[in-house]
Design a protein around this motif. Sequence first.
Motif, PDB file in Angstrom:
ATOM      1  N   ARG A 150      -0.618   2.521  -2.599  1.00 40.99           N
ATOM      2  CA  ARG A 150      -0.235   1.099  -2.601  1.00 40.99           C
ATOM      3  C   ARG A 150      -1.033   0.320  -1.564  1.00 40.99           C
ATOM      4  NH1 ARG A 150       6.273   0.973  -3.901  1.00 40.99           N
ATOM      5  NH2 ARG A 150       6.066   2.200  -5.784  1.00 40.99           N
ATOM      6  N   ASP A 180       1.340   1.816   3.793  1.00 43.89           N
ATOM      7  CA  ASP A 180       2.572   2.076   3.036  1.00 43.89           C
ATOM      8  C   ASP A 180       2.799   3.586   3.111  1.00 43.89           C
ATOM      9  OD1 ASP A 180       4.148   0.397   0.511  1.00 43.89           O
ATOM     10  OD2 ASP A 180       4.371   2.578   0.574  1.00 43.89           O
ATOM     11  N   ILE A 181       4.063   4.027   2.971  1.00 35.60           N
ATOM     12  CA  ILE A 181       4.259   5.478   2.921  1.00 35.60           C
ATOM     13  C   ILE A 181       3.578   6.046   1.679  1.00 35.60           C
ATOM     14  CG2 ILE A 181       6.237   6.151   4.370  1.00 35.60           C
ATOM     15  CD1 ILE A 181       8.052   5.428   2.065  1.00 35.60           C
ATOM     16  N   GLU A 211      10.376  -9.110   6.417  1.00 32.66           N
ATOM     17  CA  GLU A 211      11.011  -9.713   5.245  1.00 32.66           C
ATOM     18  C   GLU A 211      12.519  -9.709   5.528  1.00 32.66           C
ATOM     19  OE1 GLU A 211      11.620 -11.295   2.635  1.00 32.66           O
ATOM     20  OE2 GLU A 211       9.619 -11.925   2.132  1.00 32.66           O
ATOM     21  N   LYS A 212      13.252 -10.512   4.784  1.00 32.11           N
ATOM     22  CA  LYS A 212      14.690 -10.604   5.031  1.00 32.11           C
ATOM     23  C   LYS A 212      15.413  -9.411   4.403  1.00 32.11           C
ATOM     24  CE  LYS A 212      15.088 -11.676   0.630  1.00 32.11           C
ATOM     25  NZ  LYS A 212      15.639 -10.706  -0.305  1.00 32.11           N
ATOM     26  N   GLY A 263       4.790  -3.183  -1.668  1.00 29.40           N
ATOM     27  CA  GLY A 263       5.497  -3.069  -2.945  1.00 29.40           C
ATOM     28  C   GLY A 263       5.438  -4.366  -3.736  1.00 29.40           C
ATOM     29  N   THR A 264       6.555  -4.738  -4.325  1.00 24.67           N
ATOM     30  CA  THR A 264       6.601  -5.877  -5.254  1.00 24.67           C
ATOM     31  C   THR A 264       6.227  -7.200  -4.593  1.00 24.67           C
ATOM     32  OG1 THR A 264       8.357  -4.694  -6.383  1.00 24.67           O
ATOM     33  CG2 THR A 264       8.069  -6.997  -6.982  1.00 24.67           C
ATOM     34  N   ILE A 265       6.778  -7.445  -3.394  1.00 27.13           N
ATOM     35  CA  ILE A 265       6.637  -8.789  -2.819  1.00 27.13           C
ATOM     36  C   ILE A 265       5.282  -9.014  -2.171  1.00 27.13           C
ATOM     37  CG2 ILE A 265       7.629  -8.312  -0.522  1.00 27.13           C
ATOM     38  CD1 ILE A 265       8.204 -11.431  -2.744  1.00 27.13           C
ATOM     39  N   TYR A 268      18.511 -16.770   2.185  1.00 30.88           N
ATOM     40  CA  TYR A 268      17.969 -18.065   1.763  1.00 30.88           C
ATOM     41  C   TYR A 268      19.014 -19.163   1.930  1.00 30.88           C
ATOM     42  CZ  TYR A 268      14.441 -15.176  -0.521  1.00 30.88           C
ATOM     43  OH  TYR A 268      13.442 -14.267  -0.769  1.00 30.88           O
ATOM     44  N   HIS A 292      13.248  -5.920 -11.736  1.00 32.43           N
ATOM     45  CA  HIS A 292      12.637  -5.173 -10.619  1.00 32.43           C
ATOM     46  C   HIS A 292      12.513  -3.706 -11.013  1.00 32.43           C
ATOM     47  CE1 HIS A 292      11.672  -3.650  -6.649  1.00 32.43           C
ATOM     48  NE2 HIS A 292      11.691  -4.866  -6.138  1.00 32.43           N
ATOM     49  N   LEU A 335       7.042  -5.558   5.199  1.00 34.49           N
ATOM     50  CA  LEU A 335       7.528  -5.821   3.833  1.00 34.49           C
ATOM     51  C   LEU A 335       8.148  -4.559   3.237  1.00 34.49           C
ATOM     52  CD1 LEU A 335       4.541  -7.960   2.435  1.00 34.49           C
ATOM     53  CD2 LEU A 335       6.553  -8.702   3.726  1.00 34.49           C
ATOM     54  N   THR A 336       8.702  -3.728   4.104  1.00 30.62           N
ATOM     55  CA  THR A 336       9.398  -2.533   3.618  1.00 30.62           C
ATOM     56  C   THR A 336      10.788  -2.933   3.113  1.00 30.62           C
ATOM     57  OG1 THR A 336      10.297  -2.079   5.809  1.00 30.62           O
ATOM     58  CG2 THR A 336       8.179  -1.067   5.277  1.00 30.62           C
ATOM     59  N   HIS A 368      13.669  -1.950   7.818  1.00 31.24           N
ATOM     60  CA  HIS A 368      13.178  -3.122   8.565  1.00 31.24           C
ATOM     61  C   HIS A 368      13.228  -2.911  10.076  1.00 31.24           C
ATOM     62  CE1 HIS A 368      13.668  -6.302   5.125  1.00 31.24           C
ATOM     63  NE2 HIS A 368      12.744  -5.396   4.879  1.00 31.24           N
TER      64      HIS A 368
HETATM   65  N1  NAD Z   1      10.827  -8.372  -4.823  1.00 32.74           N
HETATM   66  C1  NAD Z   1      11.047  -9.647  -4.560  1.00 32.74           C
HETATM   67  O1  NAD Z   1      10.997 -10.526  -5.420  1.00 32.74           O
HETATM   68  C2  NAD Z   1      11.369 -10.075  -3.148  1.00 32.74           C
HETATM   69  C3  NAD Z   1      11.439 -11.423  -2.899  1.00 32.74           C
HETATM   70  C4  NAD Z   1      11.662 -11.855  -1.599  1.00 32.74           C
HETATM   71  C5  NAD Z   1      11.848 -10.931  -0.608  1.00 32.74           C
HETATM   72  N2  NAD Z   1      11.823  -9.595  -0.873  1.00 32.74           N
HETATM   73  C6  NAD Z   1      12.070  -8.670   0.238  1.00 32.74           C
HETATM   74  O2  NAD Z   1      10.873  -7.937   0.484  1.00 32.74           O
HETATM   75  C7  NAD Z   1      11.196  -6.623   0.938  1.00 32.74           C
HETATM   76  C8  NAD Z   1      10.498  -5.621   0.039  1.00 32.74           C
HETATM   77  O3  NAD Z   1      10.945  -5.835  -1.280  1.00 32.74           O
HETATM   78  P1  NAD Z   1      10.081  -5.324  -2.521  1.00 32.74           P
HETATM   79  O4  NAD Z   1      10.735  -5.910  -3.698  1.00 32.74           O
HETATM   80  O5  NAD Z   1       8.644  -5.564  -2.285  1.00 32.74           O
HETATM   81  O6  NAD Z   1      10.424  -3.758  -2.436  1.00 32.74           O
HETATM   82  P2  NAD Z   1       9.593  -2.557  -3.060  1.00 32.74           P
HETATM   83  O7  NAD Z   1      10.497  -1.395  -3.108  1.00 32.74           O
HETATM   84  O8  NAD Z   1       8.901  -3.011  -4.298  1.00 32.74           O
HETATM   85  O9  NAD Z   1       8.446  -2.309  -1.957  1.00 32.74           O
HETATM   86  C9  NAD Z   1       8.727  -1.782  -0.667  1.00 32.74           C
HETATM   87  C10 NAD Z   1       7.497  -1.016  -0.205  1.00 32.74           C
HETATM   88  O10 NAD Z   1       7.737  -0.543   1.127  1.00 32.74           O
HETATM   89  C11 NAD Z   1       7.323   0.818   1.204  1.00 32.74           C
HETATM   90  N3  NAD Z   1       8.111   1.450   2.261  1.00 32.74           N
HETATM   91  C12 NAD Z   1       9.448   1.678   2.263  1.00 32.74           C
HETATM   92  N4  NAD Z   1       9.815   2.237   3.429  1.00 32.74           N
HETATM   93  C13 NAD Z   1       8.697   2.360   4.178  1.00 32.74           C
HETATM   94  C14 NAD Z   1       8.428   2.862   5.467  1.00 32.74           C
HETATM   95  N5  NAD Z   1       9.403   3.355   6.234  1.00 32.74           N
HETATM   96  N6  NAD Z   1       7.160   2.819   5.924  1.00 32.74           N
HETATM   97  C15 NAD Z   1       6.157   2.300   5.153  1.00 32.74           C
HETATM   98  N7  NAD Z   1       6.354   1.812   3.912  1.00 32.74           N
HETATM   99  C16 NAD Z   1       7.604   1.833   3.427  1.00 32.74           C
HETATM  100  C17 NAD Z   1       7.556   1.391  -0.179  1.00 32.74           C
HETATM  101  O11 NAD Z   1       6.758   2.546  -0.408  1.00 32.74           O
HETATM  102  C18 NAD Z   1       7.200   0.217  -1.062  1.00 32.74           C
HETATM  103  O12 NAD Z   1       5.819   0.222  -1.403  1.00 32.74           O
HETATM  104  C19 NAD Z   1      12.722  -6.521   0.921  1.00 32.74           C
HETATM  105  O13 NAD Z   1      13.226  -6.776   2.195  1.00 32.74           O
HETATM  106  C20 NAD Z   1      13.142  -7.632  -0.031  1.00 32.74           C
HETATM  107  O14 NAD Z   1      14.416  -8.138   0.305  1.00 32.74           O
HETATM  108  C21 NAD Z   1      11.568  -9.145  -2.126  1.00 32.74           C
END
Ligand code: NAD
Length: 359
Positions: A41, A36-37, A95-96, A13-15, A182, A162, A72-73, A78
């Motif tokens: 992606r 990824d599910i 990821e945290k 996803g995003t991170i 953090y 987001h 990174l889900t 997690h």
């Molecule tokens: N977005 C940020 O800026 C950022 C920064 C630091 C840390 N994080 C951490 O990173 C993690 C992900 O955040 P994000 O912003 O990327 O979220 P997001 O929702 O953008 O991405 C999560 C991804 O995980 C996939 N997913 C969810 N459940 C799943 C599963 N059971 N099996 C396989 N894939 C699965 C989703 O389809 C999605 O593509 C979180 O723990 C968040 O705290 C995010």
Amino acid sequence: MGQPLNIGIIGCGTIVAAYLATFPKLKSVRLVAAADIDPLRAEAVAHKYPGVRALSVADLLADNEVDLVLNLTIPVAHAEIALQAIGAGKSVYNEKPLAATTGEGRMVLDAVRSADVRVGCAPDTVLGTGIQTARKAIDDGLVGAPISATATLATPGPEPWHPNPDFYYVPGGGPLLDMGPYYISALVTLLGPVASVIGAASHTRATRTIGSGPRQGQRIPVSTDTHVTGILAHVSGQLSTIFMSFDAVATEAARIEVHGETGSLVVPDPNRFDGDVRLRVLGGKEWQTLPVSAGYVESSRGIGLEDLANTAKGQEPRAGGQLAFHVLEVMESLLVSARTGTAVAIESRCDRPPAVPLT
Ligand SMILES: NC(=O)c1ccc[n+]([C@@H]2O[C@H](COP(=O)([O-])OP(=O)(O)OC[C@H]3O[C@@H](n4cnc5c(N)ncnc54)[C@H](O)[C@@H]3O)[C@@H](O)[C@H]2O)c1
């Protein structure tokens, strides 16, 4: 150096972009697969990163080439993904936060205990020059005996930027579970583990409005506290006061300050790897910026994987499961204290991770 540790990402996803930008700089780890599910992606990652295979989650977990799953889900997934990875004989780096609850976090640590694999966890920002230079200043006695610290996060929440902020507003999210790792990992790095906490929390709005992306304008429900404040009593006696809010516009407060008998230290943003560390000594008239003296220089998200790959077998990685579990217990206990109105003792202990020399 031996063979690099082969990494398979679950959750694209995003991170994921931040990790993909770091991988080319890492020598001890190599990205080999992504899942990824949402298969599109994973395919987008494989497309951007030559040599990486897009797989289903099940196939990645069964893949012989993958040594470590970079999880990174979203927080509620997690523990489940980590347990599956460990069950498949793979190390895991989440990821945290480590998990959405301490109960789930404990299951992850228990599973690792009986397996020949390791668990690491973000944040690895604390391994950068900002927090490590501050830690060295404290360890070198520049503030005298440390007495207290403050940690402040004051933002309007992530929904303005987001595109899918739902996970921030369910249990496992909120400013404490999202950003607390953090700040609390930094406080433990600076002052050591926590013995007990007192918390208070509030929850202001029932919904939030997404501000960007295809769902812009959509309202999402809020089922977690959005303003949390509290006191952490460290094992060695210092008191840290924390303020974590998605109900503020902005702040000019230092992200972290540490106060000692003979000096006060301004510590940079623990959500970044670098930043100035500033010291004011008792009787002095000016703040001085300390030279960078410790930590991984110019590091970025993913350096914790490199650190784990270079940690001897049998030793806890710096961005390790024990620290992440302790931080999770501190966060959950703050919320328990907020509900019950009583101080909560922290059962887990972790060592301060070894300092990172200037690297
Ligand atoms: N977005 C940020 O800026 C950022 C920064 C630091 C840390 N994080 C951490 O990173 C993690 C992900 O955040 P994000 O912003 O990327 O979220 P997001 O929702 O953008 O991405 C999560 C991804 O995980 C996939 N997913 C969810 N459940 C799943 C599963 N059971 N099996 C396989 N894939 C699965 C989703 O389809 C999605 O593509 C979180 O723990 C968040 O705290 C995010």
